[in-house]
Design a protein around this motif. Structure first.
Motif, mmCIF file in Angstrom:
data_model
loop_
_atom_site.group_PDB
_atom_site.id
_atom_site.type_symbol
_atom_site.label_atom_id
_atom_site.label_comp_id
_atom_site.label_asym_id
_atom_site.label_seq_id
_atom_site.Cartn_x
_atom_site.Cartn_y
_atom_site.Cartn_z
ATOM 1 N N GLN A 105 12.564 1.904 38.818
ATOM 2 C CA GLN A 105 12.892 2.982 38.856
ATOM 3 C C GLN A 105 11.923 2.475 40.371
ATOM 4 O O GLN A 105 12.721 3.629 41.137
ATOM 5 C CB GLN A 105 12.581 4.163 38.727
ATOM 6 N N VAL A 106 11.105 2.285 40.378
ATOM 7 C CA VAL A 106 9.791 2.705 41.916
ATOM 8 C C VAL A 106 11.034 1.401 42.407
ATOM 9 O O VAL A 106 10.865 1.755 43.489
ATOM 10 C CB VAL A 106 8.532 1.783 41.071
ATOM 11 N N VAL A 107 11.648 0.885 42.034
ATOM 12 C CA VAL A 107 11.852 -0.075 43.215
ATOM 13 C C VAL A 107 13.187 0.315 43.461
ATOM 14 O O VAL A 107 13.496 -0.306 45.041
ATOM 15 C CB VAL A 107 12.570 -1.955 42.755
ATOM 16 N N ARG A 108 14.196 1.160 42.921
ATOM 17 C CA ARG A 108 14.857 1.181 42.859
ATOM 18 C C ARG A 108 14.956 2.667 44.120
ATOM 19 O O ARG A 108 14.964 3.023 45.485
ATOM 20 C CB ARG A 108 15.696 2.553 41.944
ATOM 21 N N ALA A 155 11.839 -20.463 51.484
ATOM 22 C CA ALA A 155 12.567 -20.419 52.733
ATOM 23 C C ALA A 155 13.465 -19.274 53.051
ATOM 24 O O ALA A 155 13.326 -19.223 54.073
ATOM 25 C CB ALA A 155 13.478 -22.622 53.046
ATOM 26 N N ALA A 156 14.332 -19.246 52.175
ATOM 27 C CA ALA A 156 15.263 -18.118 51.971
ATOM 28 C C ALA A 156 14.504 -16.769 51.870
ATOM 29 O O ALA A 156 15.378 -15.757 53.370
ATOM 30 C CB ALA A 156 16.433 -18.372 50.513
ATOM 31 N N MET A 157 13.711 -16.001 51.628
ATOM 32 C CA MET A 157 12.660 -15.120 51.899
ATOM 33 C C MET A 157 12.591 -15.217 53.267
ATOM 34 O O MET A 157 12.136 -14.294 53.829
ATOM 35 C CB MET A 157 11.779 -14.859 50.626
ATOM 36 N N GLU A 158 11.770 -15.936 53.535
ATOM 37 C CA GLU A 158 10.926 -16.450 55.062
ATOM 38 C C GLU A 158 12.000 -15.919 55.815
ATOM 39 O O GLU A 158 11.770 -14.981 56.682
ATOM 40 C CB GLU A 158 10.764 -17.837 55.306
ATOM 41 N N ALA A 159 13.768 -16.831 55.974
ATOM 42 C CA ALA A 159 13.632 -16.484 56.612
ATOM 43 C C ALA A 159 15.097 -15.247 56.521
ATOM 44 O O ALA A 159 15.598 -14.686 57.478
ATOM 45 C CB ALA A 159 15.203 -17.713 56.665
ATOM 46 N N ASP A 160 15.017 -14.314 55.157
ATOM 47 C CA ASP A 160 15.582 -12.706 55.291
ATOM 48 C C ASP A 160 14.407 -12.382 55.892
ATOM 49 O O ASP A 160 15.321 -10.648 56.742
ATOM 50 C CB ASP A 160 15.715 -12.682 53.898
ATOM 51 N N GLU A 161 13.575 -12.481 55.892
ATOM 52 C CA GLU A 161 11.945 -11.265 56.357
ATOM 53 C C GLU A 161 12.253 -11.226 57.779
ATOM 54 O O GLU A 161 12.295 -10.682 58.758
ATOM 55 C CB GLU A 161 10.924 -11.720 55.939
ATOM 56 N N ARG A 188 10.239 -7.267 47.486
ATOM 57 C CA ARG A 188 10.546 -8.541 47.436
ATOM 58 C C ARG A 188 10.333 -8.559 46.053
ATOM 59 O O ARG A 188 10.741 -10.260 45.689
ATOM 60 C CB ARG A 188 9.708 -8.813 48.749
ATOM 61 N N ARG A 189 9.122 -8.214 45.543
ATOM 62 C CA ARG A 189 9.180 -9.012 44.034
ATOM 63 C C ARG A 189 10.161 -9.092 43.507
ATOM 64 O O ARG A 189 10.655 -9.765 42.932
ATOM 65 C CB ARG A 189 7.368 -8.034 43.285
ATOM 66 N N ALA A 190 10.876 -7.744 43.121
ATOM 67 C CA ALA A 190 12.409 -7.696 42.176
ATOM 68 C C ALA A 190 13.595 -9.063 42.873
ATOM 69 O O ALA A 190 13.785 -8.940 42.070
ATOM 70 C CB ALA A 190 12.728 -6.231 42.170
#
Length: 243
Positions: A105-108, A155-161, A188-190
């Motif tokens: 719920q917090v993530v939503r 690498a994917a997370m860094e490029a997306d950010e 990002r964590r979820a």
């Protein structure tokens, strides 16, 4: 030494004159930028939680963290307070600070807010981004797609950010940036735990976003930006904490 005369208030009479001897302050020593230190410690701890170095339920001891980062306990404690405000850690008064479990719920809730912020940023900068800005977005998306294909989560997370940071930075709205900085790590964590499910779809949506920005379609680009964030598949992310 300089003698300075100041006034102090005596509640029983009129102001009285008190003499102080001023401390000689060096004028040629550069100040230590403690803001940068605090921000760096915060980012290091935030990233360690987001990437799973510190797992849900794990206890975080400020002394051990200070030793790990090579700093005093003060910036670590300040960082933990900021992480608590973002919902990444839970502090139990007089007991301990632990990495929080992932609360769907917090993530939503965070997803709704961050999606709205990116929608606003894209709507306002469409038609104003430079060719260099657009190329940075295209380059980031190429790296994102390649990282997804190879299974390189970091690498994917860094490029997306990096891709999504371009419109936000171009807008220059500090209030909007502060909101994203606070709630983005929760998402990002979820998202990280669901990495790879829709990676190629995300790359296609990025292309669609960039193309609409280039075309000057502010409403269309904003709609895509909102959908990219709001449709992240996090509802079946594991939520149990480990100890």
């Amino acid at each position: 030494m300089e003698t300075v005369t100041r006034h102090a208030w005596d509640f029983r009479s009129d102001p009285i004159c008190v003499q102080y001897v001023a401390m000689p302050i060096p004028t040629n020593t550069p100040a230590v930028d403690r803001t940068l230190l605090r921000d760096d410690v915060y980012r290091r701890l935030r990233d360690a939680i987001v990437d799973g170095t510190f797992r849900p339920g794990e206890q975080l001891k400020d002394g051990e963290l200070a030793d790990w980062l090579g700093v005093s306990r003060t910036p670590v404690r300040e960082a933990l307070l900021r992480l608590g405000a973002s919902g990444l850690v839970v502090a139990l008064p007089g007991r301990s600070t632990r990495v929080s479990a992932i609360d769907i719920q917090v993530v939503r809730d965070a997803k709704d807010v961050v999606a709205a912020m990116h929608e606003l940023a894209v709507r306002q900068v469409t038609g104003r981004l430079s060719e260099q800005d657009v190329e940075r977005m295209r380059d980031a998306n190429r790296r994102f797609a390649a990282a997804v294909a190879s299974g390189d989560v970091n690498a994917a997370m860094e490029a997306d950010e990096e891709l999504h940071r371009v419109p936000v930075a171009a807008l220059g709205n500090q209030a909007l940036e502060a909101v994203i900085e606070r709630f983005d790590p929760v998402i990002r964590r979820a998202e990280r735990m669901r990495f790879g499910v829709d990676g190629q779809v995300s790359a296609a949506r990025h292309d669609q976003l960039i193309n609409r920005i280039v075309a000057g379609d502010a409403n269309g680009a904003a709609s895509v930006a909102f959908d990219i964030w709001h449709s992240l598949p996090i509802d079946d992310t594991p939520t149990s904490a480990t100890t």
